[in-house]
Motif scaffolding. Structure first.
Motif, PDB file in Angstrom:
ATOM      1  N   ILE A 100      39.501  61.172  32.666  1.00  0.00           N
ATOM      2  CA  ILE A 100      40.225  61.999  33.639  1.00  0.00           C
ATOM      3  C   ILE A 100      39.750  63.452  33.530  1.00  0.00           C
ATOM      4  O   ILE A 100      39.482  64.112  34.536  1.00  0.00           O
ATOM      5  N   GLU A 101      39.637  63.929  32.306  1.00  0.00           N
ATOM      6  CA  GLU A 101      39.201  65.312  32.070  1.00  0.00           C
ATOM      7  C   GLU A 101      37.855  65.586  32.726  1.00  0.00           C
ATOM      8  O   GLU A 101      37.613  66.671  33.251  1.00  0.00           O
ATOM      9  N   HIS A 102      36.970  64.592  32.734  1.00  0.00           N
ATOM     10  CA  HIS A 102      35.631  64.762  33.306  1.00  0.00           C
ATOM     11  C   HIS A 102      35.531  64.212  34.733  1.00  0.00           C
ATOM     12  O   HIS A 102      34.423  64.113  35.275  1.00  0.00           O
ATOM     13  N   ASP A 103      36.662  63.882  35.333  1.00  0.00           N
ATOM     14  CA  ASP A 103      36.748  63.422  36.723  1.00  0.00           C
ATOM     15  C   ASP A 103      35.790  62.256  37.010  1.00  0.00           C
ATOM     16  O   ASP A 103      35.064  62.247  37.992  1.00  0.00           O
ATOM     17  N   LEU A 104      35.844  61.239  36.143  1.00  0.00           N
ATOM     18  CA  LEU A 104      34.928  60.104  36.269  1.00  0.00           C
ATOM     19  C   LEU A 104      35.577  58.845  36.851  1.00  0.00           C
ATOM     20  O   LEU A 104      34.889  57.882  37.156  1.00  0.00           O
ATOM     21  N   ILE A 105      36.894  58.844  37.003  1.00  0.00           N
ATOM     22  CA  ILE A 105      37.592  57.648  37.469  1.00  0.00           C
ATOM     23  C   ILE A 105      37.627  57.626  38.992  1.00  0.00           C
ATOM     24  O   ILE A 105      38.049  58.591  39.631  1.00  0.00           O
ATOM     25  N   ASP A 106      37.188  56.512  39.563  1.00  0.00           N
ATOM     26  CA  ASP A 106      37.149  56.357  41.015  1.00  0.00           C
ATOM     27  C   ASP A 106      38.401  55.682  41.558  1.00  0.00           C
ATOM     28  O   ASP A 106      38.775  55.895  42.710  1.00  0.00           O
ATOM     29  N   GLU A 107      39.034  54.850  40.737  1.00  0.00           N
ATOM     30  CA  GLU A 107      40.174  54.080  41.234  1.00  0.00           C
ATOM     31  C   GLU A 107      41.112  53.733  40.079  1.00  0.00           C
ATOM     32  O   GLU A 107      40.656  53.467  38.969  1.00  0.00           O
ATOM     33  N   TYR A 108      42.412  53.756  40.374  1.00  0.00           N
ATOM     34  CA  TYR A 108      43.433  53.323  39.427  1.00  0.00           C
ATOM     35  C   TYR A 108      44.129  52.100  40.010  1.00  0.00           C
ATOM     36  O   TYR A 108      44.587  52.135  41.152  1.00  0.00           O
ATOM     37  N   ARG A 109      44.217  51.032  39.230  1.00  0.00           N
ATOM     38  CA  ARG A 109      45.016  49.861  39.586  1.00  0.00           C
ATOM     39  C   ARG A 109      46.094  49.761  38.514  1.00  0.00           C
ATOM     40  O   ARG A 109      45.834  49.307  37.402  1.00  0.00           O
ATOM     41  N   LEU A 110      47.268  50.218  38.864  1.00  0.00           N
ATOM     42  CA  LEU A 110      48.345  50.328  37.890  1.00  0.00           C
ATOM     43  C   LEU A 110      49.411  49.270  38.138  1.00  0.00           C
ATOM     44  O   LEU A 110      49.872  49.091  39.266  1.00  0.00           O
ATOM     45  N   LEU A 111      49.791  48.593  37.076  1.00  0.00           N
ATOM     46  CA  LEU A 111      50.882  47.635  37.115  1.00  0.00           C
ATOM     47  C   LEU A 111      52.068  48.329  36.457  1.00  0.00           C
ATOM     48  O   LEU A 111      52.097  48.490  35.230  1.00  0.00           O
ATOM     49  N   VAL A 112      53.003  48.805  37.280  1.00  0.00           N
ATOM     50  CA  VAL A 112      54.128  49.587  36.790  1.00  0.00           C
ATOM     51  C   VAL A 112      55.308  48.647  36.557  1.00  0.00           C
ATOM     52  O   VAL A 112      55.807  48.015  37.498  1.00  0.00           O
ATOM     53  N   PHE A 113      55.740  48.582  35.306  1.00  0.00           N
ATOM     54  CA  PHE A 113      56.789  47.647  34.896  1.00  0.00           C
ATOM     55  C   PHE A 113      58.164  48.301  35.009  1.00  0.00           C
ATOM     56  O   PHE A 113      58.321  49.478  34.678  1.00  0.00           O
TER      57      PHE A 113
END
Length: 195
Positions: free
Chosen positions: A140-153
């Motif tokens: 995240i700090e280096h802005d490398l993530i293109d997509e988040y798939r989060l399973l929120v419980f």
């Protein structure tokens, strides 16, 4: 260029610590481990299986790698997700590991941002990050993530390691999809946004 995708279990209050078992990660005295299992249904299982089987590679932190390497090579290889995970390249962010026993595993160099950028540039497929909270915060700090798939419980844990650091930089995201499992798990996909 490939896409870097975070696929993660998270409580409603943002905790990602010790999701599958009580002894997975007791750092900080965390004693609420294994909180995911009561909510896993066919919807959650299918989502995780599809996300894993479709990946071209895994990117893991040291602790997550060690847990996975102790389990998945010995799991049912008739399961397409397990077979895919065992066959695909696995990149590990670690300064202490050198002898990796899980087939097709590679330790990344010290410059994680440059190493992950190289993996993305060489790949035409998705590289999936599972677990690996410390690594995710670096990405995240280096802005490398293109997509988040989060399973929120649907539970509050009241403490533990969180997915997002308090000092993270603002980054706009676009909602791509959302669905809900029969047990109330919200499965939501967000992509990076230019806005």
């Amino acid at each position: 260029m490939g896409k870097l995708v975070v696929v993660n279990f998270v409580s409603l209050d943002g905790v990602i610590q010790s999701v599958l078992s009580a002894d997975e990660d007791r750092d900080g005295g965390f004693d609420r481990g294994g909180w995911v299992m009561p909510y896993v249904d066919h919807v959650v299982e299918k989502f995780m299986s599809d996300s894993t089987a479709a990946a071209g590679a895994l990117l893991l932190g040291r602790r997550t790698y060690e847990i996975f390497a102790g389990t998945w090579p010995y799991a049912d290889s008739g399961d397409p997700a397990v077979a895919a995970m065992n066959a695909m390249p696995k990149y590990v962010a670690s300064t202490t590991l050198s002898d990796l026993t899980w087939a097709n595993s590679h330790v990344l160099g010290a410059d994680i941002a440059a190493e992950v950028t190289g993996v993305k540039n060489r790949s035409g497929a998705e590289t999936v990050v599972l677990g690996s909270g410390g690594l995710i915060r670096t990405l995240i700090e280096h802005d490398l993530i293109d997509e988040y798939r989060l399973l929120v419980f649907p539970l509050l844990l009241g403490g533990g390691k969180r997915l997002f650091a308090d000092d993270a930089t603002r980054r706009p995201l676009t909602l791509v999809s959302t669905t809900t499992s029969t047990t109330g798990v919200s499965i939501t996909t967000y992509r990076r946004s230019d806005g």
